[in-house]
Design a protein around this motif. Structure first.
Motif, PDB file in Angstrom:
ATOM      1  N   GLN A 422     -31.907  42.579  33.520  1.00  0.00           N
ATOM      2  CA  GLN A 422     -31.980  43.170  32.198  1.00  0.00           C
ATOM      3  C   GLN A 422     -32.335  44.651  32.319  1.00  0.00           C
ATOM      4  O   GLN A 422     -32.668  45.162  33.383  1.00  0.00           O
ATOM      5  CB  GLN A 422     -33.030  42.434  31.358  1.00  0.00           C
ATOM      6  N   HIS A 423     -32.271  45.328  31.204  1.00  0.00           N
ATOM      7  CA  HIS A 423     -32.606  46.748  31.184  1.00  0.00           C
ATOM      8  C   HIS A 423     -34.058  46.968  31.616  1.00  0.00           C
ATOM      9  O   HIS A 423     -34.940  46.186  31.267  1.00  0.00           O
ATOM     10  CB  HIS A 423     -32.416  47.334  29.781  1.00  0.00           C
ATOM     11  N   GLU A 424     -34.252  48.043  32.345  1.00  0.00           N
ATOM     12  CA  GLU A 424     -35.590  48.339  32.837  1.00  0.00           C
ATOM     13  C   GLU A 424     -36.366  49.159  31.809  1.00  0.00           C
ATOM     14  O   GLU A 424     -35.812  49.963  31.079  1.00  0.00           O
ATOM     15  CB  GLU A 424     -35.503  49.121  34.150  1.00  0.00           C
ATOM     16  N   SER A 462     -22.864  42.143  25.543  1.00  0.00           N
ATOM     17  CA  SER A 462     -23.315  40.762  25.682  1.00  0.00           C
ATOM     18  C   SER A 462     -22.604  40.113  26.853  1.00  0.00           C
ATOM     19  O   SER A 462     -21.438  40.394  27.129  1.00  0.00           O
ATOM     20  CB  SER A 462     -23.021  39.981  24.399  1.00  0.00           C
ATOM     21  N   LYS A 463     -23.323  39.218  27.513  1.00  0.00           N
ATOM     22  CA  LYS A 463     -22.705  38.470  28.606  1.00  0.00           C
ATOM     23  C   LYS A 463     -21.919  37.273  28.109  1.00  0.00           C
ATOM     24  O   LYS A 463     -21.276  36.588  28.896  1.00  0.00           O
ATOM     25  CB  LYS A 463     -23.774  38.017  29.600  1.00  0.00           C
ATOM     26  N   GLN A 735     -20.255  38.218  16.425  1.00  0.00           N
ATOM     27  CA  GLN A 735     -19.498  39.299  17.054  1.00  0.00           C
ATOM     28  C   GLN A 735     -20.336  40.576  17.121  1.00  0.00           C
ATOM     29  O   GLN A 735     -21.220  40.803  16.280  1.00  0.00           O
ATOM     30  CB  GLN A 735     -18.204  39.577  16.280  1.00  0.00           C
ATOM     31  N   SER A 736     -20.039  41.412  18.122  1.00  0.00           N
ATOM     32  CA  SER A 736     -20.739  42.690  18.267  1.00  0.00           C
ATOM     33  C   SER A 736     -20.065  43.752  17.407  1.00  0.00           C
ATOM     34  O   SER A 736     -18.975  43.541  16.858  1.00  0.00           O
ATOM     35  CB  SER A 736     -20.746  43.131  19.732  1.00  0.00           C
ATOM     36  N   VAL A 737     -20.714  44.901  17.313  1.00  0.00           N
ATOM     37  CA  VAL A 737     -20.154  46.016  16.537  1.00  0.00           C
ATOM     38  C   VAL A 737     -18.836  46.477  17.153  1.00  0.00           C
ATOM     39  O   VAL A 737     -17.885  46.805  16.437  1.00  0.00           O
ATOM     40  CB  VAL A 737     -21.169  47.178  16.462  1.00  0.00           C
ATOM     41  N   ASP A 738     -18.774  46.506  18.486  1.00  0.00           N
ATOM     42  CA  ASP A 738     -17.539  46.924  19.152  1.00  0.00           C
ATOM     43  C   ASP A 738     -16.392  45.959  18.849  1.00  0.00           C
ATOM     44  O   ASP A 738     -15.246  46.377  18.630  1.00  0.00           O
ATOM     45  CB  ASP A 738     -17.754  47.012  20.673  1.00  0.00           C
TER      46      ASP A 738
END
Length: 764
Positions: A422-424, A462-463, A735-738
């Motif tokens: 994940q993001h650090e 998202s994965k 769904q994502s924004v993209d």
């Protein structure tokens, strides 16, 4: 007009000064005998100092000069006692000015010969000749009466006149001479190999220093060293990426450039330590120039260096070290981004190739810049471009599951399998915490991932997209299996186990169900075959756990239909609570075609098997009749299926769209039959018609179009973020924004909506 009082005072002052000068020159001798003696001493001094034309009157030898100096010493002492040395110096400099045309003439002669031959020996000889003129006209240095003032004034005046007399092209000629002193030609005038030794021209360097040329042309001399370094770096390091070159360059500078630097920058040193101290500053500048030149070269080559990784590890090491020395990071980022835009991020590049270059870029830039700032700046355009490509996810997933048809793997086999990172976030309590580099962007830390797969997956928000693509790809690969594909199933099972480590067990439960269906299918088939032997061996799948399969209205005729019904009946006996729904357009049919003169066996798709089965009813069929007999199929698919049998020599098309069964094989090519088995064997099998992730997403978004249409009808214009927020209240929307932006853009192309300044509205 002056008053009489003032005039008398002036006269008295002038008379006093004149009397004082007369007394000093006459030295209290009777009459003017002292004045006469001074005049004789003055004349001898002027004559001794007079600058002669050494081309006509060569300077006397050392013994003669010494005798003349002893004879003239009393005259100089007398002039000094009378305090007339300044006047003597002024007279001497004036005589030198009048006679300097002798030197100018020789300068022009040497420069004319150089212009004709471009031989730097002429310039070296000119410098030596100027030193001879300077020594010939130089006042005696061992006369205490003259002092150091006259000598320094003469030196400055002589150098000034020499520099003013040198023509404009002397600067370029001097630079060529310095270049030849640093790096002489490998062969002399006779064609013999030249033994290079910096001490050979030590006299020339002393002459430069004597004439003040070292200070005047300091920048030119330095530029010779810089250019020599640049040329050597380019000659030896261009395209040489396998090993580090920086230390070899520094060794070369110690052997070839430092001896040259001793004459230029350490003149007058009396010990090695003193010379080392004098060379410290310029040595640091030259070492910086080596690093700068090498860094610029590797920056120009960086795209190809990344392609050649890991064989280019040496070049990456050099680039890392030289960047620390020169701080050319921004130039590296700009160069690599431009190269990527021109050579990589365009429609002609395959997605797999772009991903391979991206992975190589990740690995290379982590060597150059471990914190990852350069990677963050370079990768952003690549990530945006890959996000827009429809097959990016499939290419990444194919590499994850070890698709042998996808070419080189994106993964390093030595890299351990680990969960997606994940993001650090900053941990300021960590004792090893360090601040971000000064050129890091504000969002640099939060977007950094450490392993390659995490970096690739982070291209998307998202994965879940990767999980769905994994399901689609696994479904396609399983549906392509034959009855002997048990080994392939086990390999897919091992792949899923590995992917569980990365994505988690919960995310891959659907894949587990698909693999379990393969095992259950084989077990069920064994049971059914034990009850009633059948040539049908179906793959039985759990519809709700498999990706959506493209539908087809194919109807298998004749014996195929009966075989399916018999198998379904036995299945119902074994599984009373379940019912088989056949997908006749999927799978492979092993058929044996018995003709009058031959028997042929083939493994063909169901549509081809259906067509050849119809020819058991009659020998001649029209294309439209065949298509109607097997249900609704596309005309192109029907033509392709029939062409297979034409190529095998089983059917003949004559006339167009009329197909005839060939009970006996025809000779020659009159029938238009193409008998080329190698072409048939090389045709790749069709990929099972599993709906792609993009298609599934499109279908899902169409469900929510009514919601979007209602929003825009009631509220007029809305920004994309507002539409996304309101859609989250719709059941099952994830769904994502993209993804929403992509759907809205597709709707705009269809003319359903329009957008202006980021605001969307219905196209009425």
């Amino acid at each position: 007009m002056l008053s009489s009082t003032a005039t008398e005072a002036l006269r008295s002052q002038v008379a006093s000064k004149w009397q004082e000068s007369f007394s000093r020159i006459n030295r209290d001798n009777p009459g003017i005998s002292g004045l006469i003696g001074f005049s004789e001493a003055w004349a001898l001094s002027v004559q001794f100092l007079y600058p002669q034309d050494i081309r006509v009157s060569p300077p006397p030898d050392a013994d003669t000069y010494e005798r003349n100096l002893i004879a003239i010493r009393p005259a100089f002492n007398l002039v000094s006692q009378c305090r007339r040395l300044p006047a003597l110096l002024e007279n001497f400099l004036e005589d030198m000015r009048k006679n300097f045309h002798f030197i100018e003439a020789e300068i022009n002669e040497y420069m004319t010969r150089y212009d004709e031959s471009e031989n730097t020996n002429e310039i070296e000889a000119l410098v030596a000749r100027l030193v001879q003129w300077c020594h010939a006209w130089e006042p005696p240095q061992d006369l205490d009466s003259l002092g150091a003032t006259i000598l320094s004034s003469y030196t400055l005046n002589f150098q000034t006149r020499v520099f003013s007399a040198l023509p404009a092209n002397f600067t370029a000629a001097f630079k060529n001479l310095c270049r030849s002193l640093l790096a002489p030609p490998p062969y002399d005038e006779d064609g013999q190999p030249r033994q290079w030794d910096s001490s050979i021209h030590a006299t020339t360097w002393r002459n430069f220093d004597f004439l003040g040329m070292m200070d005047r042309y300091e920048s030119i001399i330095a530029s010779v060293g810089y250019e020599y370094i640049e040329q050597h770096v380019l000659d030896t390091c261009t395209g040489e990426w396998s090993k580090p070159m920086l230390e070899d360059l520094r060794t070369w500078m110690s052997d070839r450039v430092v001896p040259w630097m001793l004459h230029v920058y350490a003149r007058g040193a009396t010990s090695a330590d003193e010379a080392r101290t004098m060379l410290q500053g310029v040595g640091s500048r030259f070492d910086f120039h080596i690093n700068k030149t090498l860094c610029e070269l590797r920056t120009r080559e960086i795209f190809n260096i990344i392609i050649d990784y890991p064989d280019s590890l040496g070049a990456l090491t050099d680039l890392r070290d030289s960047l620390h020395r020169t701080d050319q990071r921004q130039n590296l980022v700009k160069s690599l981004r431009n190269a990527n835009r021109k050579r990589l991020l365009h429609p002609g590049a395959d997605t797999k190739l772009i991903l391979q270059q991206y992975v190589a870029t990740i690995k290379c830039l982590r060597i150059i810049d471990p914190p990852g700032v350069l990677l963050y700046k370079v990768a952003d355009p690549i990530r945006k471009y890959l996000r827009e490509r429809p097959d990016t996810i499939r290419s990444i997933v194919a590499s994850l599951v070890g698709d042998e048809d996808s070419g080189d793997s994106l993964l390093d086999e030595s890299e351990p399998v680990q969960p997606l990172q994940q993001h650090e976030f900053e941990d300021y309590t960590d004792p090893n915490w360090e601040p971000e580099p000064t050129d890091a962007d504000p969002e640099f830390r939060t977007k950094r991932s450490s392993d390659v797969i995490s970096t690739l997956v982070s291209i998307y928000d998202s994965k879940d997209l990767f999980i769905k693509e994994l399901q689609v790809l696994l479904a396609q690969r399983l549906l392509m299996l034959t009855k002997d594909g048990s080994d392939r199933v086990e390999r897919e099972r091992r792949n899923i186990e590995i992917l569980k480590v990365r994505f988690g067990e919960a995310a891959l439960q659907v894949c587990e169900v698909m693999l379990r269906d393969m095992t259950d299918s084989k077990r069920i088939d064994v049971h059914v075959q034990s009850q009633k032997t059948s040539v049908v061996h179906p793959m039985i799948i759990s519809t709700h756990f498999w990706p959506a399969l493209e539908s087809s209205e194919l109807v298998m005729p004749g014996q195929f239909q009966k075989l399916a019904e018999d198998y379904a009946r036995e299945f119902t006996v074994f599984k009373p609570d379940k019912k088989l729904k056949w997908l006749p357009h999927l799978g492979t049919v092993q058929v044996e075609v018995e003709l009058e003169d031959r028997t042929l066996s083939f493994d063909v798709p169901p549509l081809e098997a259906a067509f050849i089965e119809l020819f058991s009813q009659k020998a001649v069929w029209q294309l439209d009749e065949l298509m109607k007999a097997v249900g609704s199929v596309a005309r192109s698919a029907a033509v392709k299926a029939l062409s297979t049998w034409v190529d095998h020599g089983v059917l003949k098309e004559d006339p167009e769209n009329t197909f005839i069964l060939l009970e006996r094989e025809e000779e020659g090519g009159s029938s238009g039959i193409i008998r080329d088995p190698s072409r048939l064997d090389s045709t790749p099998p069709d990929v099972p018609p599993v709906a792609s992730v993009q298609q599934q997403q499109a279908e899902q978004m169409r469900v929510y179009w009514k919601f979007i249409e209602g929003m825009l009808t009631n509220l007029g214009t809305l920004p994309l973020d507002r539409i996304q927020t309101m859609l989250k209240f719709a059941p099952g929307y994830d769904q994502s924004v993209d993804q929403l932006a992509a759907f809205m853009e597709a709707a705009r192309r269809e003319g359903l909506v329009v957008v202006r300044d980021g605001m969307w509205k219905l196209n009425k």
